[in-house]
Design a protein around this motif. Sequence first.
Motif, mmCIF file in Angstrom:
data_model
loop_
_atom_site.group_PDB
_atom_site.id
_atom_site.type_symbol
_atom_site.label_atom_id
_atom_site.label_comp_id
_atom_site.label_asym_id
_atom_site.label_seq_id
_atom_site.Cartn_x
_atom_site.Cartn_y
_atom_site.Cartn_z
ATOM 1 N N ALA A 76 74.363 -8.482 -70.819
ATOM 2 C CA ALA A 76 74.728 -7.386 -71.727
ATOM 3 C C ALA A 76 74.407 -7.805 -73.150
ATOM 4 N N SER A 77 74.243 -6.821 -74.026
ATOM 5 C CA SER A 77 74.010 -7.104 -75.444
ATOM 6 C C SER A 77 75.331 -7.477 -76.104
ATOM 7 N N THR A 78 75.242 -8.008 -77.329
ATOM 8 C CA THR A 78 76.446 -8.344 -78.089
ATOM 9 C C THR A 78 77.327 -7.123 -78.292
ATOM 10 N N SER A 79 76.694 -5.951 -78.430
ATOM 11 C CA SER A 79 77.456 -4.708 -78.647
ATOM 12 C C SER A 79 78.052 -4.152 -77.360
ATOM 13 N N GLY A 80 77.696 -4.748 -76.196
ATOM 14 C CA GLY A 80 78.282 -4.325 -74.933
ATOM 15 C C GLY A 80 77.377 -3.511 -74.034
ATOM 16 N N ARG A 81 76.150 -3.195 -74.458
ATOM 17 C CA ARG A 81 75.216 -2.421 -73.629
ATOM 18 C C ARG A 81 74.747 -3.270 -72.453
ATOM 19 N N HIS A 89 71.087 -4.595 -85.388
ATOM 20 C CA HIS A 89 72.011 -5.718 -85.209
ATOM 21 C C HIS A 89 73.360 -5.245 -84.673
ATOM 22 N N GLN A 90 73.587 -3.920 -84.677
ATOM 23 C CA GLN A 90 74.887 -3.395 -84.241
ATOM 24 C C GLN A 90 74.864 -2.773 -82.844
ATOM 25 N N SER A 91 73.727 -2.230 -82.404
ATOM 26 C CA SER A 91 73.751 -1.499 -81.139
ATOM 27 C C SER A 91 72.366 -1.397 -80.520
ATOM 28 N N VAL A 92 72.364 -1.164 -79.208
ATOM 29 C CA VAL A 92 71.139 -0.899 -78.446
ATOM 30 C C VAL A 92 71.136 0.581 -78.104
ATOM 31 N N THR A 93 70.084 1.295 -78.498
ATOM 32 C CA THR A 93 70.047 2.743 -78.259
ATOM 33 C C THR A 93 69.119 3.136 -77.120
ATOM 34 N N ALA A 94 68.203 2.247 -76.724
ATOM 35 C CA ALA A 94 67.305 2.575 -75.610
ATOM 36 C C ALA A 94 66.736 1.286 -75.022
ATOM 37 N N VAL A 95 66.492 1.339 -73.698
ATOM 38 C CA VAL A 95 65.863 0.224 -72.986
ATOM 39 C C VAL A 95 64.788 0.797 -72.066
ATOM 40 N N HIS A 96 63.575 0.295 -72.179
ATOM 41 C CA HIS A 96 62.462 0.733 -71.340
ATOM 42 C C HIS A 96 61.958 -0.462 -70.529
ATOM 43 N N HIS A 97 62.063 -0.363 -69.211
ATOM 44 C CA HIS A 97 61.740 -1.470 -68.327
ATOM 45 C C HIS A 97 60.236 -1.534 -68.038
ATOM 46 N N SER A 149 54.091 -20.765 -78.232
ATOM 47 C CA SER A 149 54.668 -19.885 -77.215
ATOM 48 C C SER A 149 53.610 -18.943 -76.673
ATOM 49 N N CYS A 150 53.814 -18.501 -75.450
ATOM 50 C CA CYS A 150 53.119 -17.358 -74.886
ATOM 51 C C CYS A 150 54.196 -16.495 -74.234
ATOM 52 N N VAL A 151 53.908 -15.217 -73.973
ATOM 53 C CA VAL A 151 54.999 -14.312 -73.611
ATOM 54 C C VAL A 151 54.654 -13.419 -72.428
ATOM 55 N N ALA A 152 55.727 -13.017 -71.736
ATOM 56 C CA ALA A 152 55.673 -11.961 -70.734
ATOM 57 C C ALA A 152 56.856 -11.044 -71.008
ATOM 58 N N VAL A 153 56.583 -9.800 -71.382
ATOM 59 C CA VAL A 153 57.635 -8.864 -71.780
ATOM 60 C C VAL A 153 58.189 -8.159 -70.545
ATOM 61 N N THR A 154 59.507 -8.203 -70.378
ATOM 62 C CA THR A 154 60.162 -7.567 -69.233
ATOM 63 C C THR A 154 60.726 -6.199 -69.563
ATOM 64 N N ALA A 155 61.033 -5.985 -70.848
ATOM 65 C CA ALA A 155 61.617 -4.708 -71.278
ATOM 66 C C ALA A 155 61.419 -4.563 -72.775
ATOM 67 N N ASP A 177 63.308 -7.240 -79.034
ATOM 68 C CA ASP A 177 64.447 -6.792 -79.839
ATOM 69 C C ASP A 177 63.866 -6.310 -81.158
ATOM 70 N N SER A 178 63.886 -5.009 -81.380
ATOM 71 C CA SER A 178 63.253 -4.451 -82.578
ATOM 72 C C SER A 178 63.903 -4.928 -83.869
ATOM 73 N N SER A 179 65.157 -5.396 -83.819
ATOM 74 C CA SER A 179 65.818 -5.922 -85.014
ATOM 75 C C SER A 179 65.373 -7.342 -85.332
ATOM 76 N N GLY A 180 64.781 -8.035 -84.348
ATOM 77 C CA GLY A 180 64.368 -9.423 -84.540
ATOM 78 C C GLY A 180 65.493 -10.425 -84.412
ATOM 79 N N GLY A 181 66.714 -9.962 -84.105
ATOM 80 C CA GLY A 181 67.854 -10.869 -84.065
ATOM 81 C C GLY A 181 68.004 -11.649 -82.786
ATOM 82 N N ALA A 182 67.367 -11.191 -81.718
ATOM 83 C CA ALA A 182 67.501 -11.867 -80.427
ATOM 84 C C ALA A 182 66.216 -11.622 -79.639
ATOM 85 N N GLY A 183 66.251 -11.954 -78.344
ATOM 86 C CA GLY A 183 65.097 -11.694 -77.492
ATOM 87 C C GLY A 183 63.896 -12.551 -77.840
#
Length: 265
Positions: free
Chosen positions: A112-117, A49-57, A37-43, A16-22
């Motif tokens: 879905a995201s908080t904004s509905g995406r 904080h208001q909207s998601v404009t793109a998702v890359h899987h 923590s260690c991580v595995a990125v899925t997308a 989450d590029s905004s840092g608010g979630a994910g």
Amino acid sequence: MALNRDPHVLVVGGSDSSGGAGIARDIETISSIGLRSCVAVTAVTVQTHQSVTAVHHMQPGLVADQMRAALRANKVSAIKIGMLSTGCVIAAVATVLGENPRIPTVLDPVLASTSGRQLLEPGAIGVLKRDLMPLCRLVTPNLIELAILTGSDLAADDEDALRQGRRLLADGSQAVLIKGGHAAGPRSTDILLSGGQEPIRFDMPRLAGSMRGTGCMLASAIAAHLAGAKPLEDSVREGKRFVFGKLLRGIEREFGSGTSGNPHR
């Protein structure tokens, strides 16, 4: 053999590029509880904080390879799963979980995201329920996610939510935490359902205000406590207290004290 013997929580989810979630919110939470923590990125998402404009899987094989590398490099004592995006990614994650059945896993079913995406392909819900949920120690849907997962209308009351939660148990889930953040009333009640046991309720005042990423935060906090070998009920109780405290401090900083509102997803 793990190179790092400190207990870790493996976080599997989207950025989450905004840092608010994910993943950012997950790592922050787990660190606050004193684990690494260690991580595995899925997308990778592009969002504010208001909207998601793109998702890359991510490619499913790449997600699985990240998980296996994290498991080889560290002593992973719990796994937290968030955004999975596609049915193929879900299947890849389920394969790795099947290879590591002793590690407790908490699944926050991000649809879905908080904004509905939409963040999960509609056709992937069946794969999620069939292949992944039975491998997880706990699934943590909010009321909207619970309705979608069970093909139902939004629960009108606790009894309705319990009926839907029991349907997920009947479909193979080991335990379900029904989050009450979208319900009404002065109290926020989450309900833990586990096969053969009476429902356990976790009740807190409903705070004035809201915060993005509280679903991530709660699931991560529960996973961190499971990594410390706490029983499931205690891990949920401590996770809910953590989120409540975080919300209360944030609201007091911004608005002053309050006791009504939406506490979490």
